[in-house]
Design an enzyme around this catalytic site. Structure first.
Site, short mmCIF file in Angstrom:
data_model
loop_
_atom_site.label_atom_id
_atom_site.label_comp_id
_atom_site.label_asym_id
_atom_site.label_seq_id
_atom_site.Cartn_x
_atom_site.Cartn_y
_atom_site.Cartn_z
N THR A 47 11.66 0.97 -1.53
CA THR A 47 12.40 1.97 -2.32
C THR A 47 12.77 3.17 -1.46
O THR A 47 11.93 3.72 -0.74
CB THR A 47 11.58 2.43 -3.54
OG1 THR A 47 11.40 1.31 -4.41
CG2 THR A 47 12.29 3.54 -4.29
N CYS A 131 7.84 3.35 -10.86
CA CYS A 131 6.77 3.60 -9.89
C CYS A 131 5.58 4.28 -10.59
O CYS A 131 5.74 5.33 -11.20
CB CYS A 131 7.25 4.47 -8.74
SG CYS A 131 5.95 4.68 -7.51
C1 LIG Z 1 2.06 -2.11 -0.82
C2 LIG Z 1 3.04 -2.18 -1.95
C3 LIG Z 1 4.14 -1.32 -1.95
C4 LIG Z 1 5.06 -1.37 -3.00
N1 LIG Z 1 6.15 -0.54 -2.96
C5 LIG Z 1 7.10 -0.65 -3.92
C6 LIG Z 1 8.29 0.12 -3.83
O1 LIG Z 1 8.50 0.89 -2.89
N2 LIG Z 1 9.21 -0.04 -4.83
C7 LIG Z 1 9.02 -0.90 -5.88
O2 LIG Z 1 9.92 -1.02 -6.74
N3 LIG Z 1 7.90 -1.67 -5.96
C8 LIG Z 1 6.97 -1.56 -5.01
N4 LIG Z 1 5.85 -2.35 -5.07
C9 LIG Z 1 5.70 -3.30 -6.19
C10 LIG Z 1 6.21 -4.70 -5.80
O3 LIG Z 1 7.58 -4.68 -5.48
C11 LIG Z 1 5.97 -5.69 -6.96
O4 LIG Z 1 6.71 -5.26 -8.09
C12 LIG Z 1 4.51 -5.80 -7.34
O5 LIG Z 1 3.68 -5.71 -6.21
C13 LIG Z 1 4.19 -7.10 -8.09
O6 LIG Z 1 4.50 -8.23 -7.31
P1 LIG Z 1 3.40 -9.01 -6.39
O7 LIG Z 1 2.20 -9.27 -7.26
O8 LIG Z 1 4.10 -10.23 -5.93
O9 LIG Z 1 3.06 -8.08 -5.28
C14 LIG Z 1 4.90 -2.30 -4.06
C15 LIG Z 1 3.79 -3.17 -4.04
C16 LIG Z 1 2.87 -3.12 -3.01
C17 LIG Z 1 1.72 -4.08 -3.02
#
Ligand SMILES: Cc1cc2nc3c(=O)[nH]c(=O)nc-3n(C[C@H](O)[C@H](O)[C@H](O)COP(=O)(O)O)c2cc1C
Length: 302
Positions: A47, A131
């Site tokens: 983001t 967020c």
């Molecule tokens: C380290 C980390 C950083 C993240 N940063 C963002 C971000 O900058 N913007 C966003 O929309 N989601 C962010 N997320 C959320 C992920 O895009 C995703 O929606 C969430 O982790 C669920 O998916 P997953 O279980 O496959 O990780 C972040 C997740 C993690 C683990």
């Protein structure tokens, strides 16, 4: 027979239905050597905000059973620096690019998109309205602000708009419908789940901000429920996101109603998860004699 796993998503032709989840793949350029980019349908960038953000203090990551907590706090280089120093390299990867953006108010989102509007090759913009790691409340929890941002961005954006929602809302299906009515071309369901962990030796929370966002396999059934509920109410496509780490997980989300999915935490553990996941999906489709993955969207039998 080789099954077709390509997807036509809001006017973008995708080789596979797999996206990188925002924030887990950097700006997109860093991991090009670690994974086979031909297996990725689209890269969703970290983001980006109007101004540079340093993010939250350390510790920002904690491991929990079958998942992790983070409180990165949208650390990023700011949109101007991004378009000057990163975008060209990302576009060279020849994978559709979805730029994720956030802000504190509607004007922040609008100004950020105005800057992105000067660039032709961006495929879509994802509005991070979810967020959990900022001092203010999650935007999704303020429906007026949520609606205003989508409407005003849609009015000026030359790219399709994807709204990324938080699961921490009263009715995810109703909010997805609001996103659709305000002009969103698609929704991403979902961002992380607000959560916390405590170190029992120090008595201190494991994250500097006490609470953070939970992701990884432990959130998958909850994210899946969000996709299923929203699919009953909306017509725009859904990107499923939460705990996906293999082909079976992808198929589950597609059966629940997702057209595409994002993989986040699993790619932090294994950056090349996209290759094994595509292999799993192709094998599943062949075994089931399904010619086209899109025939499975929303086909859960109730
Ligand atoms: C380290 C980390 C950083 C993240 N940063 C963002 C971000 O900058 N913007 C966003 O929309 N989601 C962010 N997320 C959320 C992920 O895009 C995703 O929606 C969430 O982790 C669920 O998916 P997953 O279980 O496959 O990780 C972040 C997740 C993690 C683990």
């Amino acid at each position: 027979m080789k099954s077709n796993i390509s997807i036509d998503f809001i006017g973008i032709k995708l080789k596979t239905p797999l996206f990188t989840a925002s924030g887990t793949f950097g700006y997109g350029d860093e991991l090009a050597d670690l994974t086979d980019l031909s297996k990725i349908g689209a890269i969703v960038t970290k983001t980006i905000t109007l101004e540079t953000r340093l993010g939250n203090p350390q510790p920002r990551i904690a491991e929990v059973a079958s998942g992790m907590l983070n409180t990165i706090g949208l650390q990023n280089i700011g949109v101007r620096n991004f378009v000057e120093n990163k975008l060209d390299n990302i576009l060279k990867l020849k994978v559709p690019i979805i730029v994720s953006i956030a802000g504190a108010c509607t004007d922040d989102y609008v100004e950020t998109v105005k800057i992105l509007n000067s660039f032709n090759k961006i495929s879509a913009v994802e509005l991070n309205l979810s967020c959990p790691n900022l001092k203010k409340t999650i935007i999704c929890q303020d429906v007026d602000l949520f609606s205003d941002i989508i409407k005003r961005v849609k009015k000026i954006s030359k790219f399709p708009i994807i709204a990324k929602l938080s699961p921490q809302v009263q009715d995810i299906a109703e909010l997805s419908l609001t996103a659709q009515k305000c002009g969103a071309d698609a929704v991403t369901l979902t961002n992380t789940f607000p959560a916390m962990a405590i170190d029992i030796n120090t008595f201190k929370p494991k994250l500097s901000t006490v609470k953070g966002g939970m992701s990884g396999p432990c959130v998958k059934p909850m994210a899946l429920r969000c996709v299923f509920d929203a699919y009953q109410k909306i017509k725009i496509p859904i990107i499923g996101c939460g705990g996906i780490s293999n082909g079976s997980d992808v198929i589950e989300f597609i059966l629940a109603g997702a057209s595409c999915v994002s993989i986040g935490t699993a790619a932090l553990v294994e950056p090349d998860v996209f290759t094994s996941t595509v292999k799993d999906i192709e094998k599943y489709l062949q075994n089931k004699k399904i010619a086209n993955i899109k025939d499975l969207i929303g086909k859960v039998k109730l």
